[in-house]
Every structure is written in C-alpha cells, then in structure tokens.
Design a protein around this motif. Structure first.
Motif, PDB file in Angstrom:
ATOM      1  N   GLY A 194       0.828  -1.197   0.000  1.00 15.03           N
ATOM      2  CA  GLY A 194       0.000   0.000   0.000  1.00 15.03           C
ATOM      3  C   GLY A 194       0.863   1.247   0.000  1.00 15.03           C
ATOM      4  N   ASP A 195       0.527   2.213   0.843  1.00 17.35           N
ATOM      5  CA  ASP A 195       1.218   3.495   0.888  1.00 17.35           C
ATOM      6  C   ASP A 195       2.687   3.319   1.283  1.00 17.35           C
ATOM      7  OD1 ASP A 195       1.044   6.552   0.998  1.00 17.35           O
ATOM      8  OD2 ASP A 195       1.856   6.036   2.965  1.00 17.35           O
ATOM      9  N   GLN A 196       3.572   3.898   0.483  1.00 13.50           N
ATOM     10  CA  GLN A 196       5.003   3.743   0.722  1.00 13.50           C
ATOM     11  C   GLN A 196       5.412   4.335   2.068  1.00 13.50           C
ATOM     12  OE1 GLN A 196       7.672   6.376  -1.319  1.00 13.50           O
ATOM     13  NE2 GLN A 196       9.075   4.709  -1.872  1.00 13.50           N
ATOM     14  N   GLN A 197       4.969   5.544   2.359  1.00 18.94           N
ATOM     15  CA  GLN A 197       5.410   6.192   3.589  1.00 18.94           C
ATOM     16  C   GLN A 197       4.897   5.474   4.835  1.00 18.94           C
ATOM     17  OE1 GLN A 197       7.742   8.533   4.040  1.00 18.94           O
ATOM     18  NE2 GLN A 197       8.051   8.181   1.851  1.00 18.94           N
ATOM     19  N   ALA A 198       3.683   4.966   4.767  1.00 22.48           N
ATOM     20  CA  ALA A 198       3.159   4.201   5.895  1.00 22.48           C
ATOM     21  C   ALA A 198       3.983   2.944   6.118  1.00 22.48           C
ATOM     22  CB  ALA A 198       1.693   3.842   5.660  1.00 22.48           C
ATOM     23  N   GLU A 199       4.402   2.308   5.027  1.00 22.61           N
ATOM     24  CA  GLU A 199       5.230   1.115   5.152  1.00 22.61           C
ATOM     25  C   GLU A 199       6.610   1.454   5.684  1.00 22.61           C
ATOM     26  OE1 GLU A 199       6.431  -2.969   4.888  1.00 22.61           O
ATOM     27  OE2 GLU A 199       4.689  -1.783   5.445  1.00 22.61           O
ATOM     28  N   VAL A 200       7.190   2.566   5.259  1.00 26.58           N
ATOM     29  CA  VAL A 200       8.476   3.001   5.805  1.00 26.58           C
ATOM     30  C   VAL A 200       8.373   3.200   7.311  1.00 26.58           C
ATOM     31  CG1 VAL A 200      10.108   4.927   5.873  1.00 26.58           C
ATOM     32  CG2 VAL A 200       9.375   3.995   3.665  1.00 26.58           C
ATOM     33  N   GLU A 201       7.304   3.838   7.761  1.00 30.58           N
ATOM     34  CA  GLU A 201       7.127   4.055   9.200  1.00 30.58           C
ATOM     35  C   GLU A 201       7.003   2.723   9.941  1.00 30.58           C
ATOM     36  OE1 GLU A 201       7.497   6.873  10.813  1.00 30.58           O
ATOM     37  OE2 GLU A 201       7.933   7.836   8.884  1.00 30.58           O
ATOM     38  N   ARG A 202       6.312   1.757   9.354  1.00 33.83           N
ATOM     39  CA  ARG A 202       6.194   0.437   9.985  1.00 33.83           C
ATOM     40  C   ARG A 202       7.564  -0.220  10.115  1.00 33.83           C
ATOM     41  NH1 ARG A 202       5.489  -5.201   8.997  1.00 33.83           N
ATOM     42  NH2 ARG A 202       6.169  -4.910   6.836  1.00 33.83           N
ATOM     43  N   LEU A 203       8.367  -0.141   9.059  1.00 40.93           N
ATOM     44  CA  LEU A 203       9.692  -0.748   9.094  1.00 40.93           C
ATOM     45  C   LEU A 203      10.595  -0.049  10.112  1.00 40.93           C
ATOM     46  CD1 LEU A 203      10.090  -1.237   5.252  1.00 40.93           C
ATOM     47  CD2 LEU A 203       9.807  -3.058   6.944  1.00 40.93           C
ATOM     48  N   ASP A 227      21.122  -4.728  11.517  1.00 50.04           N
ATOM     49  CA  ASP A 227      22.553  -5.028  11.402  1.00 50.04           C
ATOM     50  C   ASP A 227      23.291  -4.035  10.515  1.00 50.04           C
ATOM     51  OD1 ASP A 227      22.439  -7.191  13.073  1.00 50.04           O
ATOM     52  OD2 ASP A 227      22.599  -8.708  11.497  1.00 50.04           O
ATOM     53  N   GLY A 228      22.585  -3.033   9.995  1.00 47.99           N
ATOM     54  CA  GLY A 228      23.221  -2.011   9.173  1.00 47.99           C
ATOM     55  C   GLY A 228      23.278  -2.300   7.694  1.00 47.99           C
ATOM     56  N   ASN A 229      22.555  -3.331   7.228  1.00 45.91           N
ATOM     57  CA  ASN A 229      22.529  -3.639   5.806  1.00 45.91           C
ATOM     58  C   ASN A 229      21.527  -2.758   5.077  1.00 45.91           C
ATOM     59  OD1 ASN A 229      24.279  -6.095   6.000  1.00 45.91           O
ATOM     60  ND2 ASN A 229      22.580  -6.788   7.271  1.00 45.91           N
ATOM     61  N   ASN A 230      21.962  -2.096   4.017  1.00 42.65           N
ATOM     62  CA  ASN A 230      21.079  -1.211   3.260  1.00 42.65           C
ATOM     63  C   ASN A 230      20.001  -2.003   2.527  1.00 42.65           C
ATOM     64  OD1 ASN A 230      22.977   0.621   4.089  1.00 42.65           O
ATOM     65  ND2 ASN A 230      23.631   1.228   2.037  1.00 42.65           N
ATOM     66  N   PHE A 231      18.801  -1.449   2.479  1.00 44.13           N
ATOM     67  CA  PHE A 231      17.755  -1.983   1.609  1.00 44.13           C
ATOM     68  C   PHE A 231      16.885  -0.834   1.146  1.00 44.13           C
ATOM     69  CE2 PHE A 231      15.799  -2.112   5.816  1.00 44.13           C
ATOM     70  CZ  PHE A 231      14.465  -1.835   5.616  1.00 44.13           C
ATOM     71  N   ARG A 232      16.102  -1.083   0.108  1.00 39.37           N
ATOM     72  CA  ARG A 232      15.306  -0.044  -0.514  1.00 39.37           C
ATOM     73  C   ARG A 232      13.831  -0.394  -0.468  1.00 39.37           C
ATOM     74  NH1 ARG A 232      17.394   3.002  -4.850  1.00 39.37           N
ATOM     75  NH2 ARG A 232      15.872   2.102  -6.254  1.00 39.37           N
ATOM     76  N   VAL A 233      13.018   0.620  -0.178  1.00 38.86           N
ATOM     77  CA  VAL A 233      11.556   0.475  -0.245  1.00 38.86           C
ATOM     78  C   VAL A 233      11.103   1.255  -1.461  1.00 38.86           C
ATOM     79  CG1 VAL A 233       9.371   0.789   0.958  1.00 38.86           C
ATOM     80  CG2 VAL A 233      11.459   0.347   2.273  1.00 38.86           C
ATOM     81  N   LEU A 234      10.614   0.544  -2.469  1.00 35.75           N
ATOM     82  CA  LEU A 234      10.206   1.154  -3.712  1.00 35.75           C
ATOM     83  C   LEU A 234       8.805   1.733  -3.582  1.00 35.75           C
ATOM     84  CD1 LEU A 234      11.446  -1.679  -6.099  1.00 35.75           C
ATOM     85  CD2 LEU A 234      12.736   0.268  -5.197  1.00 35.75           C
ATOM     86  N   ARG A 235       8.405   2.478  -4.567  1.00 33.80           N
ATOM     87  CA  ARG A 235       7.036   2.991  -4.585  1.00 33.80           C
ATOM     88  C   ARG A 235       6.052   1.864  -4.903  1.00 33.80           C
ATOM     89  NH1 ARG A 235       7.426   8.473  -8.109  1.00 33.80           N
ATOM     90  NH2 ARG A 235       8.485   7.038  -9.523  1.00 33.80           N
ATOM     91  N   HIS A 236       4.859   1.962  -4.340  1.00 35.04           N
ATOM     92  CA  HIS A 236       3.833   0.952  -4.589  1.00 35.04           C
ATOM     93  C   HIS A 236       3.476   0.933  -6.067  1.00 35.04           C
ATOM     94  CE1 HIS A 236       0.265  -1.483  -4.152  1.00 35.04           C
ATOM     95  NE2 HIS A 236      -0.475  -0.532  -4.674  1.00 35.04           N
ATOM     96  N   ARG A 237       3.365  -0.286  -6.621  1.00 27.67           N
ATOM     97  CA  ARG A 237       2.988  -0.423  -8.027  1.00 27.67           C
ATOM     98  C   ARG A 237       1.602  -1.050  -8.106  1.00 27.67           C
ATOM     99  NH1 ARG A 237       8.491  -2.814 -10.913  1.00 27.67           N
ATOM    100  NH2 ARG A 237       9.873  -1.105 -10.310  1.00 27.67           N
TER     101      ARG A 237
END
Length: 237
Positions: A194-203, A227-237
C-alpha cells in the motif's frame, strides 16, 4: 501493511555484464519492464527478481550475503561449477577447507556464491537458488520475518531462517560475530502493498533506520536493517 520482496539486487560496476553472467549460470531471462539497472526473472516460488544496479562501491571484504545454489546430483553440481567458470567465475577461498563438499566461487565482480552438494535436506524443494545466506544476528532474522511476513523456519543457537509462505528460496542468518561491511554487496528491494510512507514508518518501528530522508530518483526510500545492511523500499505499483 506489509511489503513483498521484489528483488535481490547486486551492486554492479557493469550491470549488463554481471546480468549476463547470472543469466547464463541460472538459465534465466531478462525482465521486460523498466528497472534502475538490469533485472532477471528468478523463476523462484518466492517471487523476487534479480537486480543489477550501477554502483561505484568498491569491494573491501567478503560479502555478507551470498547465494547457495542447489544440485540434484554430483554431476549436476560439477556442471553448474563448470558453466560458471566458463562464464567468468573463479574459485574462492572463504575458509571452507579442502574437504568441503560444497564449491565456493566468485562471479566476475567478486561476489561469492556456493554450489551446494546434492542431498542437502535443508534446501530440499527450495529451487536452484536454494538460499540467500546472510551473515547476521538473530535479531535481524526476526526483523525480516516481520518485515516480509515470512515465517521462521529455523531458530536455533542464534541462527535463523525464513521462507515465503509460497516456498522457494530461504533467507538464512548465521549468527554472531558480524563480518565487516564489504562496501559492495547484495541488497533486498521491497515493494509495499500500500502506501510507501506508511510502510516506511512500519519498518522503522520494527528497528530499521533511515539512511537518507530524500527519495532517490526512482522514488525509493533507502533504509538499513538492525545489522546495518542497506535496503530499498520502492514505490507501490
């Protein structure tokens, strides 16, 4: 809210060249839709793609994340190793010793991977890419289980593993101590339901950290796991 694992992405100096190597090793086709870099269809029940994103990062140590490729027989294992070497892989020494039954290789940009011997019960039924094996803590295994909604299929002696409810590749973490940041590695790419920003806040509430408050050019948000590993949250498609 939740996210799905949309890609496991390589930092790549030459994305086209690295994609060609992995396409040849795995027998996988290139994805048709647009991607920031190059993408291959993984053909795995877990549903992710393989991404190759352009990066200038320099490899400084052994990767924290690597693939374990499965084998149906000793001949199959030997064929996978020979195919990878023909495509530009090299043998790699990560301390496995001369009696190891698995074979450790590195792709043309130095990313380590293992070709596992036949009869490995833990990876049975997981597909050719049996596991994404990660150096990491028990806590980060718990984080990713919650982040992806993938149940724990192993949790013992600080080692953890998760797997999609659909099956396919397992993601495993070997427990402490944590290896140093290699500088150039593999990363997870998430697409929110769903909403990208809401998911970022959950993470973030689960223990992730925001690395850059600004979105990238493709609208992705860059985070780091516990653990400091980078990951990306893309926009909802």
């Amino acid at each position: 809210m939740s996210s799905r694992l949309s890609a496991i992405s390589f930092d790549a100096h030459r994305p086209e060249r690295l994609a060609h190597f992995w396409s040849g090793v795995l027998g996988r086709e290139r994805a048709d839709d647009s991607y920031d870099g190059v993408a291959l269809l993984s053909g795995n029940d877990a549903g992710y793609r393989l991404g190759f994103r352009p990066s200038q990062a320099q490899k400084a140590a052994q990767n924290r994340l690597h693939f374990d490729l499965t084998s149906s027989s000793l001949e199959d294992q030997q064929e996978t190793v020979a195919r990878a070497l023909d495509l530009g892989a090299q043998h790699a020494d990560v301390g496995q010793g001369p009696d190891a039954s698995h074979v450790v290789l590195a792709d043309p940009e130095g990313n380590e991977f293992c070709v596992i011997e036949p009869g490995n019960n833990f990876l049975a039924g997981c597909g050719f890419i049996g596991a994404l094996a990660c150096d990491g803590s028990q806590a980060v295994g718990y984080f990713w289980s919650e982040a992806l909604g993938w149940p724990l299929v192993w949790d013992q002696d600080e080692e953890t593993a998760i797997q999609s409810p659909n099956g396919g590749t397992k993601i495993t973490w070997g427990g402490p101590p944590l290896m140093p940041d290699p500088g150039k590695d593999l990363h997870l790419e998430l697409t929110p339901d769903g909403d990208q920003q809401a998911e970022v806040e959950r993470l973030l509430s689960l223990g992730a950290k925001r690395l850059d408050p600004a979105h990238g050019g493709d609208g992705a948000v860059l985070l780091a796991d516990p653990d400091g590993n980078n990951f990306r949250v893309l926009r909802h498609r």
